[in-house]
Write a protein that holds these residues in place. Structure first.
Motif, PDB file in Angstrom:
ATOM      1  N   ASP A 163       0.815  -1.217   0.000  1.00 10.55           N
ATOM      2  CA  ASP A 163       0.000   0.000   0.000  1.00 10.55           C
ATOM      3  C   ASP A 163       0.845   1.262   0.000  1.00 10.55           C
ATOM      4  N   GLU A 164       2.166   1.123   0.090  1.00  6.35           N
ATOM      5  CA  GLU A 164       3.088   2.245   0.013  1.00  6.35           C
ATOM      6  C   GLU A 164       3.723   2.224  -1.371  1.00  6.35           C
ATOM      7  N   LEU A 165       3.275   3.089  -2.253  1.00  7.63           N
ATOM      8  CA  LEU A 165       3.641   2.981  -3.666  1.00  7.63           C
ATOM      9  C   LEU A 165       5.083   3.360  -3.955  1.00  7.63           C
ATOM     10  N   ASP A 166       5.793   3.861  -2.971  1.00  8.28           N
ATOM     11  CA  ASP A 166       7.209   4.171  -3.152  1.00  8.28           C
ATOM     12  C   ASP A 166       8.114   3.240  -2.345  1.00  8.28           C
ATOM     13  N   SER A 167       7.551   2.166  -1.817  1.00  7.43           N
ATOM     14  CA  SER A 167       8.338   1.284  -0.959  1.00  7.43           C
ATOM     15  C   SER A 167       9.124   0.263  -1.783  1.00  7.43           C
ATOM     16  N   PRO A 168      10.411   0.054  -1.462  1.00  9.48           N
ATOM     17  CA  PRO A 168      11.176  -0.994  -2.137  1.00  9.48           C
ATOM     18  C   PRO A 168      10.854  -2.386  -1.621  1.00  9.48           C
ATOM     19  N   ARG A 169      10.054  -2.466  -0.559  1.00  6.82           N
ATOM     20  CA  ARG A 169       9.835  -3.748   0.105  1.00  6.82           C
ATOM     21  C   ARG A 169       9.072  -4.734  -0.764  1.00  6.82           C
ATOM     22  N   VAL A 170       8.200  -4.250  -1.627  1.00 12.49           N
ATOM     23  CA  VAL A 170       7.439  -5.161  -2.490  1.00 12.49           C
ATOM     24  C   VAL A 170       8.377  -5.926  -3.411  1.00 12.49           C
ATOM     25  N   ALA A 171       9.283  -5.220  -4.068  1.00 15.72           N
ATOM     26  CA  ALA A 171      10.240  -5.880  -4.951  1.00 15.72           C
ATOM     27  C   ALA A 171      11.153  -6.819  -4.178  1.00 15.72           C
ATOM     28  N   GLU A 172      11.525  -6.430  -2.965  1.00 13.70           N
ATOM     29  CA  GLU A 172      12.381  -7.288  -2.148  1.00 13.70           C
ATOM     30  C   GLU A 172      11.660  -8.583  -1.773  1.00 13.70           C
ATOM     31  N   GLN A 173      10.399  -8.476  -1.376  1.00 13.71           N
ATOM     32  CA  GLN A 173       9.640  -9.681  -1.033  1.00 13.71           C
ATOM     33  C   GLN A 173       9.419 -10.556  -2.253  1.00 13.71           C
ATOM     34  N   LEU A 174       9.155  -9.931  -3.387  1.00 12.70           N
ATOM     35  CA  LEU A 174       8.959 -10.696  -4.615  1.00 12.70           C
ATOM     36  C   LEU A 174      10.231 -11.466  -4.973  1.00 12.70           C
ATOM     37  N   ALA A 175      11.384 -10.841  -4.817  1.00 13.16           N
ATOM     38  CA  ALA A 175      12.652 -11.523  -5.080  1.00 13.16           C
ATOM     39  C   ALA A 175      12.867 -12.669  -4.101  1.00 13.16           C
ATOM     40  N   GLN A 176      12.495 -12.466  -2.856  1.00 13.77           N
ATOM     41  CA  GLN A 176      12.615 -13.535  -1.860  1.00 13.77           C
ATOM     42  C   GLN A 176      11.734 -14.721  -2.222  1.00 13.77           C
ATOM     43  N   PHE A 177      10.515 -14.424  -2.676  1.00 15.27           N
ATOM     44  CA  PHE A 177       9.602 -15.492  -3.089  1.00 15.27           C
ATOM     45  C   PHE A 177      10.157 -16.237  -4.301  1.00 15.27           C
ATOM     46  N   ALA A 178      10.667 -15.486  -5.274  1.00 16.75           N
ATOM     47  CA  ALA A 178      11.217 -16.115  -6.481  1.00 16.75           C
ATOM     48  C   ALA A 178      12.378 -17.037  -6.138  1.00 16.75           C
ATOM     49  N   ALA A 179      13.240 -16.618  -5.210  1.00 20.89           N
ATOM     50  CA  ALA A 179      14.377 -17.450  -4.828  1.00 20.89           C
ATOM     51  C   ALA A 179      13.930 -18.701  -4.089  1.00 20.89           C
ATOM     52  N   ALA A 180      12.966 -18.548  -3.196  1.00 19.75           N
ATOM     53  CA  ALA A 180      12.524 -19.686  -2.393  1.00 19.75           C
ATOM     54  C   ALA A 180      11.770 -20.717  -3.221  1.00 19.75           C
ATOM     55  N   THR A 181      11.144 -20.282  -4.312  1.00 19.18           N
ATOM     56  CA  THR A 181      10.330 -21.200  -5.124  1.00 19.18           C
ATOM     57  C   THR A 181      10.978 -21.515  -6.461  1.00 19.18           C
ATOM     58  N   GLU A 182      12.227 -21.152  -6.633  1.00 16.64           N
ATOM     59  CA  GLU A 182      12.904 -21.401  -7.905  1.00 16.64           C
ATOM     60  C   GLU A 182      12.845 -22.886  -8.273  1.00 16.64           C
ATOM     61  N   GLY A 183      12.431 -23.154  -9.502  1.00 17.43           N
ATOM     62  CA  GLY A 183      12.321 -24.526  -9.959  1.00 17.43           C
ATOM     63  C   GLY A 183      10.972 -25.157  -9.718  1.00 17.43           C
ATOM     64  N   PHE A 184      10.117 -24.526  -8.902  1.00 19.17           N
ATOM     65  CA  PHE A 184       8.765 -25.038  -8.687  1.00 19.17           C
ATOM     66  C   PHE A 184       7.935 -24.760  -9.942  1.00 19.17           C
ATOM     67  N   ASP A 185       7.236 -25.732 -10.399  1.00 14.54           N
ATOM     68  CA  ASP A 185       6.407 -25.567 -11.592  1.00 14.54           C
ATOM     69  C   ASP A 185       4.960 -25.838 -11.201  1.00 14.54           C
ATOM     70  N   GLY A 186       4.335 -24.831 -10.596  1.00  8.86           N
ATOM     71  CA  GLY A 186       2.981 -25.053 -10.121  1.00  8.86           C
ATOM     72  C   GLY A 186       2.250 -23.754  -9.892  1.00  8.86           C
ATOM     73  N   GLU A 187       1.234 -23.812  -9.061  1.00 15.31           N
ATOM     74  CA  GLU A 187       0.381 -22.663  -8.794  1.00 15.31           C
ATOM     75  C   GLU A 187       0.989 -21.800  -7.690  1.00 15.31           C
ATOM     76  N   TYR A 188       0.651 -20.515  -7.727  1.00 11.08           N
ATOM     77  CA  TYR A 188       1.161 -19.609  -6.703  1.00 11.08           C
ATOM     78  C   TYR A 188       0.182 -18.461  -6.508  1.00 11.08           C
ATOM     79  N   SER A 189       0.324 -17.760  -5.372  1.00  8.12           N
ATOM     80  CA  SER A 189      -0.550 -16.633  -5.052  1.00  8.12           C
ATOM     81  C   SER A 189       0.233 -15.589  -4.266  1.00  8.12           C
ATOM     82  N   LEU A 190       0.257 -14.382  -4.797  1.00  4.07           N
ATOM     83  CA  LEU A 190       0.963 -13.278  -4.157  1.00  4.07           C
ATOM     84  C   LEU A 190       0.117 -12.015  -4.041  1.00  4.07           C
ATOM     85  N   ARG A 191      -0.623 -11.694  -5.079  1.00  2.32           N
ATOM     86  CA  ARG A 191      -1.185 -10.352  -5.184  1.00  2.32           C
ATOM     87  C   ARG A 191      -2.466 -10.167  -4.387  1.00  2.32           C
ATOM     88  N   ASN A 192      -2.384  -9.257  -3.404  1.00  8.83           N
ATOM     89  CA  ASN A 192      -3.555  -8.773  -2.689  1.00  8.83           C
ATOM     90  C   ASN A 192      -4.034  -7.493  -3.379  1.00  8.83           C
TER      91      ASN A 192
END
Length: 361
Positions: A163-192
């Motif tokens: 909800d903070e449109l200038d926050s770097p935290r969204v991109a940081e969390q997205l990168a964390q999710f991408a790293a933790a799920t790398e190689g997973f080929d399935g369903e996912y849910s992130l966007r509120n």
């Protein structure tokens, strides 16, 4: 009967759900936890059932209310289960279940199940409420996949500052999710809701494995502090309204309400409205909080009491007994009232009680 009521516009609800689908280009679970944020979970789910891909609630009690009302679409338990004995009704009612802690994994592994579960495995990518730490996530995923009791695993996480449109935290969390799920080929849910509305540049639109989770946007309130173009397309679903039940003329220098917070600076015409904090209107709303009387802008004066509040009618000579007062809705955004009272629209909606609710298309 007391005139305070909440009008729920189901056509606006459907409009907002369609906007979420349009923006995200993916399947979407309509979040109807907390009685659909005070809008009536059963009626809102019934209004959306023809097009929603499913629903999300906090706990099994909320899910069973929907099942008992005839809702057959998928229902996700966002907090998962709290006790082992909940797994039986979860299976019986075909509910989907978030798994966010190792103790839940332990219970699933040692419980005999009549049918396999659909589990949403939650990663703590930075919110730090619930979810597996990034270093533990792959092992948790492997345990679920190997236990023989799960038919689907959806990877998920939750944004803390979208909800903070200038926050770097969204991109940081997205990168964390991408790293933790790398190689997973399935369903996912992130966007509120805020991620859907405010961060399209960070997501690949229309991925067939993605599940969206629109919440506050379904009810027509912006999650942002300032104007945002996509949020401006939302339509408010709840109108909280009442009527003026008393009018009095005060000379300059007279106090109004508890604590004499407001003192009339001039001869003032005061209207008393059948609405108070017991109905969910915020007690700490300050003098000047906007509302509308017979469709014209007006302002709150004096401290909100349990059953009544007072408005300045001095510049509204035609307003009087029986005049309609909109506390929030299409003319007075709930987010504006919330900001004035130092809270958020989520809380305003969830606090609505005692007033009659009426649903319409």
């Amino acid at each position: 009967m007391r005139p305070a009521r909440a009008l729920i516009d189901l056509a606006a609800l459907r409009h907002n759900y369609r906007l979420a689908r349009e923006l995200g280009g993916a399947r979407a679970l309509a979040v109807v936890k907390a009685d659909a944020y005070g809008h009536g979970a059963v009626r809102c789910a019934q209004a959306l059932e023809g097009e929603a891909d499913g629903f999300a609630v906090a706990c099994i009690e909320e899910a069973l209310e929907l099942r008992e009302a005839g809702i057959r679409a998928p229902i996700l338990l966002l907090e998962g289960f709290f006790e082992a004995d909940e797994l039986e009704p979860i299976q019986r009612h075909d509910l989907w279940c978030v798994v966010h802690s190792s103790w839940q994994l332990d219970i699933i592994e040692r419980t005999a199940l009549a049918r396999p579960l659909t589990c949403w495995l939650k990663l703590d990518s930075g919110m730090h409420r619930v979810g597996f730490a990034p270093d533990d996530y792959r092992a948790a995923h492997a345990r679920l996949a190997a236990c023989g009791k799960v038919t689907r695993i959806v990877a998920m996480s939750h944004f803390a500052r979208a909800d903070e449109l200038d926050s770097p935290r969204v991109a940081e969390q997205l990168a964390q999710f991408a790293a933790a799920t790398e190689g997973f080929d399935g369903e996912y849910s992130l966007r509120n809701s805020p991620a859907l509305l405010g961060w399209p540049q960070l997501f690949r639109r229309g991925h067939e494995g993605e599940w969206l989770r629109p919440g506050i946007m379904l009810y027509g309130a912006t999650p942002f502090e300032h104007y945002q173009a996509q949020a401006a397309r939302l339509r408010p679903v709840m109108t909280l309204e009442s009527k003026i039940i008393s009018v009095r003329e005060l000379p300059a220098g007279e106090p109004v309400g508890y604590g004499a917070r407001f003192v009339s600076p001039r001869p003032t015409r005061v209207g008393v409205v059948a609405m108070g904090y017991a109905d969910g209107y915020p007690r700490h709303a300050p003098d000047g909080t906007p509302l509308a009387v017979d469709g014209r802008p007006a302002r709150l004066i004096g401290r909100v009491s349990m059953d009544m509040l007072t408005v300045d009618l001095t510049d509204l000579p035609r307003a009087g007994l029986g005049s309609r007062v909109e506390l929030w809705g299409a003319q007075v955004p709930a987010s504006t009232v919330a900001a004035a009272a130092g809270t958020i629209a989520y809380q305003l909606f969830c606090n609505v009680r005692r007033v009659a609710r009426a649903w319409h298309d």
